[in-house]
Write an enzyme that holds these catalytic residues in place. Structure first.
Site, PDB file in Angstrom:
ATOM      1  N   ARG A   1       0.919-106.420   2.063  1.00  0.00           N
ATOM      2  CA  ARG A   1       1.838-106.735   0.887  1.00  0.00           C
ATOM      3  C   ARG A   1       2.099-105.375   0.180  1.00  0.00           C
ATOM      4  O   ARG A   1       3.261-105.190  -0.452  1.00  0.00           O
ATOM      5  CB  ARG A   1       1.350-107.777  -0.085  1.00  0.00           C
TER       6      ARG A   1
ATOM      7  N   GLU B   1     -26.895-114.147  11.077  1.00  0.00           N
ATOM      8  CA  GLU B   1     -27.477-113.925   9.817  1.00  0.00           C
ATOM      9  C   GLU B   1     -27.179-112.663   9.476  1.00  0.00           C
ATOM     10  O   GLU B   1     -27.851-112.000   8.673  1.00  0.00           O
ATOM     11  CB  GLU B   1     -29.223-113.846  10.117  1.00  0.00           C
TER      12      GLU B   1
ATOM     13  N   PRO C   1     -21.026-110.646   2.355  1.00  0.00           N
ATOM     14  CA  PRO C   1     -21.431-111.251   1.174  1.00  0.00           C
ATOM     15  C   PRO C   1     -22.283-110.380  -0.008  1.00  0.00           C
ATOM     16  O   PRO C   1     -22.114-110.532  -0.940  1.00  0.00           O
ATOM     17  CB  PRO C   1     -21.930-112.642   1.430  1.00  0.00           C
TER      18      PRO C   1
ATOM     19  N   ASP D   1       2.994-110.278  -8.860  1.00  0.00           N
ATOM     20  CA  ASP D   1       1.920-111.138  -8.498  1.00  0.00           C
ATOM     21  C   ASP D   1       0.624-111.061  -9.517  1.00  0.00           C
ATOM     22  O   ASP D   1       0.612-109.952 -10.180  1.00  0.00           O
ATOM     23  CB  ASP D   1       1.429-110.879  -7.193  1.00  0.00           C
TER      24      ASP D   1
END
Length: 243
Positions: free
Chosen positions: A155, A117, A90, A170
């Site tokens: 893709r 963690e 993150p 897209d």
């Protein structure tokens, strides 16, 4: 294109690798996916322990540097050409279509999946991975994020998508920098809702103009930030009553 997935839970990928577009790409030899269990490089050969309590105290457990670094180094050496190492975290840069295009230029990606963690900081300092986040939220681990990266990247691998023009239209793609226009198919009318007449006209110029305007309208309503504009947050839609 080759993907090496480094994870504590390789079983999570079993169903994913056997389905749909990815399965066909693997069968055609366009994509290779290899799973590597980080526990196999644990110094604890009996219990395969890979985590420990954080120095300084605090909740949770941290993935040990002496497990992760040897794992990455060993996987890198399995083929002559080293891969581009991606750490799913993150704290990484946001995954966007532009980043996907960058990753798709690589012939080999190593996807390092965290748990608990996170990683001992020395993993990042020693390996200098490309740190990538799929969004501002917390997952149980990096496995789902790795699947997102694979799904987006394949893709753009030539031959994977049947119509090579498809990915170019897209949302967030080269020809569609905003959100994709609304799509319709049969039946022509359903529960009082019909298909816009312009899409039935056969006039390709008018259809292209309608799609461009529809894309702009949807983008402005839903993601004005993509146009460099600001807009108040849109409340979630209310589901209609069931009939």
């Amino acid at each position: 294109m080759r993907f090496d997935i480094l994870t504590l839970f390789p079983e999570i990928f079993t169903g994913y690798l056997g389905q749909s577009l990815l399965r066909r790409a693997i069968d055609k030899g366009l994509v290779e996916v290899y799973l590597h269990n980080i526990r196999d490089w644990s110094p604890d050969k009996k219990h395969k322990k890979v985590d420990d309590r954080p120095y300084g105290g605090g909740p949770g457990m941290v993935l040990r540097v002496d497990c992760v670094v040897p794992c990455v180094e060993a996987v890198q050496s399995m083929v002559p050409e080293p891969g581009h190492l991606v750490m799913l975290t993150p704290q990484g840069r946001r995954l966007t279509q532009a980043v996907v295009r960058q990753l798709a230029q690589q012939s080999r990606l190593l996807l390092l999946c965290g748990r608990y963690e996170g990683f001992d900081e020395r993993v990042r300092l020693l390996l200098r991975p490309d740190e990538i986040s799929i969004g501002d939220y917390v997952l149980n681990g990096g496995e789902v994020a790795a699947m997102v990266v694979i799904d987006a990247v394949i893709r753009l691998v030539p031959g994977v998508v049947g119509d090579p023009e498809g990915p170019q239209w897209d949302s967030f793609s080269e020809k569609m920098p905003g959100l994709e226009f609304a799509q319709y198919t049969r039946p022509r009318e359903y529960r009082g809702l019909g298909v816009p007449e312009v899409l039935l006209s056969g006039d390709h110029g008018k259809i292209a103009q309608w799609r461009k305007e529809n894309s702009l309208q949807r983008t402005r309503q839903r993601r004005a930030d993509l146009l460099g504009e600001s807009a108040p947050p849109t409340p979630p839609p209310q589901n209609p009553p069931l009939h």
